[in-house]
Design a protein around this motif. Structure first.
Motif, PDB file in Angstrom:
ATOM      1  N   ILE A 114       0.868  -1.177   0.000  1.00 15.50           N
ATOM      2  CA  ILE A 114       0.000   0.000   0.000  1.00 15.50           C
ATOM      3  C   ILE A 114       0.902   1.223   0.000  1.00 15.50           C
ATOM      4  CG2 ILE A 114      -1.726   1.285   1.300  1.00 15.50           C
ATOM      5  CD1 ILE A 114      -2.675  -1.423   2.435  1.00 15.50           C
ATOM      6  N   TYR A 115       0.684   2.123  -0.944  1.00 15.89           N
ATOM      7  CA  TYR A 115       1.490   3.326  -1.104  1.00 15.89           C
ATOM      8  C   TYR A 115       0.642   4.556  -0.790  1.00 15.89           C
ATOM      9  CZ  TYR A 115       4.869   0.417  -3.553  1.00 15.89           C
ATOM     10  OH  TYR A 115       5.788  -0.553  -3.886  1.00 15.89           O
ATOM     11  N   ASN A 116       1.264   5.567  -0.177  1.00 21.98           N
ATOM     12  CA  ASN A 116       0.612   6.848   0.053  1.00 21.98           C
ATOM     13  C   ASN A 116       0.706   7.667  -1.224  1.00 21.98           C
ATOM     14  OD1 ASN A 116       0.183   6.423   2.908  1.00 21.98           O
ATOM     15  ND2 ASN A 116       2.379   6.701   3.147  1.00 21.98           N
ATOM     16  N   LEU A 117      -0.407   8.234  -1.644  1.00 21.26           N
ATOM     17  CA  LEU A 117      -0.464   9.060  -2.839  1.00 21.26           C
ATOM     18  C   LEU A 117      -1.032  10.417  -2.469  1.00 21.26           C
ATOM     19  CD1 LEU A 117      -0.435   9.601  -5.922  1.00 21.26           C
ATOM     20  CD2 LEU A 117      -2.694   8.524  -6.014  1.00 21.26           C
ATOM     21  N   LEU A 118      -0.265  11.482  -2.689  1.00 21.63           N
ATOM     22  CA  LEU A 118      -0.744  12.844  -2.493  1.00 21.63           C
ATOM     23  C   LEU A 118      -1.005  13.455  -3.854  1.00 21.63           C
ATOM     24  CD1 LEU A 118       1.558  14.336   0.306  1.00 21.63           C
ATOM     25  CD2 LEU A 118      -0.805  13.572   0.497  1.00 21.63           C
TER      26      LEU A 118
END
Length: 174
Positions: free
Chosen positions: A43-47
Motif C-alpha cells: 500500500i502506497y501513500n499518494l498525495l
C-alpha cells in the motif's frame, strides 16, 4: 562527405550525454525530481495536489495498492508538512469516510478514518494550504505521511505491514 564525419565525431559525445543523464534512473531517491516507482507489492501513500485558487492549494491523501483488491476498512496516521512555507487552511474527510482530523501543531496533522463501505484505493483526507509569505508551488519534499494502522479485508485484518511509507507518491494537477 562532411555529413558522415560530423556524426562519427559527435556520436561518442551524444552517447556519453545519454549515459550521464540516465546514470541514476534506478535510484528513486536521487536528484531533485526522482519519482518513486511501484515495484514492490503493498500500500502506497499518494498525495494529489491541485490549485483551488491563486492563493490556495488542495492536497488529497489516497492509498494506492499493488496489486489491488483488499477492501480497506480503517486508517490511522499522521501527515507532516513544511510549516515554514505552508499554512493549513482547512481539513476534511471525503464522502464515505467517518473519522477525525486534528492539527496537533503547525506542520503536523493526525487523522483517523473509517471507511463506511470498504474501498480498495480510497481518498482518505483532504487538506487546503496557503503559502505563508506568498503563493507557493507544492512539491513532494514538503510532505511526509506515516500510516500507523491500516485494516482491511473480509476479516478486518491488520495490513499495516504492507504499507510502503518510504515511498510517497506525489501528483501535481491543474
Amino acid at each position: 562527405m562532411r555529413f558522415p564525419t560530423f556524426f562519427r565525431r559527435t556520436a561518442p559525445l551524444l552517447a556519453f550525454a545519454l549515459v550521464a543523464g540516465c546514470a541514476d534512473a534506478n535510484n528513486p531517491g536521487s536528484g531533485a525530481g526522482g519519482l518513486p516507482t511501484l515495484t514492490e507489492p503493498g500500500i502506497y501513500n499518494l498525495l494529489s495536489a491541485r490549485a483551488v485558487s491563486a492563493e490556495v492549494s488542495e492536497v488529497t491523501l489516497s492509498l494506492k495498492q499493488l496489486p489491488g483488491g483488499v477492501e480497506l476498512a480503517s486508517v490511522q496516521g499522521e501527515l507532516q508538512y513544511d510549516a515554514a512555507a505552508l499554512q493549513l487552511v482547512s481539513t476534511a474527510l471525503p464522502e464515505g469516510i467517518e473519522g477525525d482530523v486534528v492539527e496537533v501543531s503547525p506542520g503536523r496533522v493526525r487523522f483517523v478514518a473509517t471507511l463506511v463501505q470498504g474501498t480498495a484505493e480510497p481518498a482518505i483526507l483532504r487538506l487546503q494550504f496557503r503559502g505563508r509569505e506568498a503563493p507557493v508551488a507544492l512539491a513532494r519534499e514538503m510532505f511526509s505521511v506515516r500510516l500507523e494502522e491500516v485494516s482491511g479485508g473480509a476479516d478486518l485484518a491488520d495490513v499495516t505491514s504492507t504499507v510502503r511509507s518510504e515511498r510517497l507518491l506525489f501528483v501535481q494537477g491543474q
